[in-house]
Design an enzyme around this catalytic site. Structure first.
Site, short mmCIF file in Angstrom:
data_model
loop_
_atom_site.label_atom_id
_atom_site.label_comp_id
_atom_site.label_asym_id
_atom_site.label_seq_id
_atom_site.Cartn_x
_atom_site.Cartn_y
_atom_site.Cartn_z
N ALA A 38 0.88 -1.24 -0.17
CA ALA A 38 0.06 0.05 -0.03
C ALA A 38 0.89 1.32 0.16
O ALA A 38 2.02 1.33 0.14
CB ALA A 38 -0.86 0.03 1.19
N HIS A 39 0.13 2.46 -0.24
CA HIS A 39 0.81 3.57 -0.26
C HIS A 39 1.69 4.12 1.21
O HIS A 39 1.24 3.54 2.27
CB HIS A 39 -0.14 4.89 -0.43
CG HIS A 39 -1.20 4.99 0.68
ND1 HIS A 39 -2.35 4.39 0.80
CD2 HIS A 39 -1.17 6.28 1.44
CE1 HIS A 39 -2.80 4.63 2.02
NE2 HIS A 39 -2.12 5.71 2.31
N ASN A 40 2.82 4.42 0.81
CA ASN A 40 3.63 5.21 1.79
C ASN A 40 4.54 4.13 2.47
O ASN A 40 5.22 4.33 3.45
CB ASN A 40 3.04 5.83 2.86
CG ASN A 40 2.31 7.16 2.19
OD1 ASN A 40 2.68 7.60 1.36
ND2 ASN A 40 1.38 7.68 3.14
N SER B 298 1.64 2.88 5.06
CA SER B 298 2.70 3.62 6.03
C SER B 298 3.58 2.74 6.86
O SER B 298 4.06 3.24 7.95
CB SER B 298 1.95 4.80 6.83
OG SER B 298 1.51 5.76 5.88
#
Length: 327
Positions: free
Chosen positions: A242-244, A262
């Protein structure tokens, strides 16, 4: 030079921001302007950023920059700081991101330089390489693959059939299997009963050298920071990053592993198949996670865990024997 993947619509003045979100202005004039909208750790002169109630602002911010925050958070911030005080930071962040950034239109992409393709590269006839892309030497791009504008593919890399690479930088000798999607928008948005509001993701995906990504994988670009995969890390088929997310060097993730947004993962981490890792947690170096485990909390260097929720291997086995007996 850092490649540009999005159109920055700044500067944006305070008047437009105020008309976009419901807010109270502190130390801000309607004519004040901001060049970009970014994360707190990247804030510069004339930047606009945001701060959630569970976050701390440890750095001294430029006085001409501004923050979006709640009234509760505003009491912890320098009284001279420019502030947009709101009730819901995530809603404001989603709305504001879309007045600062957008994707390039087709006519704008047509003005980018033609793609650069290194010597001895093998590009399938029906692969698509958009303007601005830079393809290294000895690269193989298979049938149906798409390399979108301004992406960089390092030397000796291989991109499988029908994979899509966008908003990404790939180091040397990277491998992406068939039907994978690298660099698409992450799962970040504000829930709204009538219509959810997407956060415009301005981050990138960075795959360092010798990374291997299996088939049918998805790696989301970061929202306001990058999604980064360290050197010589191998990701099996059907995995989602996923993002980050930031993953260290020399890791290996077996099939169907999912890593939420994250999460920070150290070096030399190994997971079995179907492992789930929660967002916003930190996993140390040299960690081992057994198949089908669910990791919800931070793990220290050298830990070995299993189960859902994941606990120390010996603790899990001891509890298992107590319930089910020896098998």
């Amino acid at each position: 030079m850092k490649p540009s993947f999005f159109k920055n619509l700044g500067p944006v003045n305070a008047s437009k921001i105020r008309s976009t979100i419901s807010c109270e202005l502190v130390n801000i004039e309607e004519s004040d302007f901001f060049n970009d909208f970014t994360s707190i750790n990247k804030i510069e002169n004339y930047s606009l950023s945001f701060l959630y109630d569970n976050e701390n602002c440890e750095k001294k911010l430029p006085t001409n920059s501004a923050l979006i925050c709640t009234e509760t958070q505003s009491k912890k911030i320098n009284s001279n700081q420019k502030l947009f005080i709101v009730k819901d930071v995530q809603e404001a962040t989603a709305k504001i991101s879309n007045i600062f950034y957008r994707s390039y239109e087709t006519f704008e992409k047509e003005k980018f330089n033609e793609p650069v393709i290194g010597e001895n590269s093998d590009i399938a006839n029906n692969a698509i390489i958009e303007n601005g892309a830079i393809i290294g030497k000895n690269v193989k791009i298979s049938a149906g693959a798409i390399i979108k504008c301004n992406c960089i593919i390092g030397d000796d890399s291989k991109i499988g059939a029908n994979s899509v690479i966008e908003n990404s930088i790939l180091g040397d000798n990277t491998y992406v299997g068939s039907n994978s999607s690298i660099g698409q928008r992450g799962f970040g948005f504000h829930l709204n009963n009538d219509k959810n509001i997407n956060i415009f993701h301005i981050g990138r995906v960075v795959l360092n050298s010798n990374v291997s990504i299996g088939s049918c994988c998805t790696i989301d670009r970061g929202s306001f920071s990058d999604t980064v995969i360290g050197k010589n890390t191998y990701i099996d088929n059907l995995c989602h990053i996923a993002h980050n997310v930031r993953i260290g060097n020399n890791c290996a993730f077996a099939a169907m592993t999912g890593i939420a947004g994250s999460a920070k993962i150290g070096d030399n981490v190994l997971t079995g198949g179907q492992v789930g890792i929660s967002g916003h947690i930190t996993i140390g170096n040299n960690v081992r996670i057994a198949a089908k485990s669910g990791v919800f909390n931070n793990l220290k260097d050298g830990e070995s865990v299993m189960g859902n929720p994941a606990v120390n291997n010996y603790k899990f086995i001891k509890s298992y024997k107590k319930i089910y007996g020896k098998r």
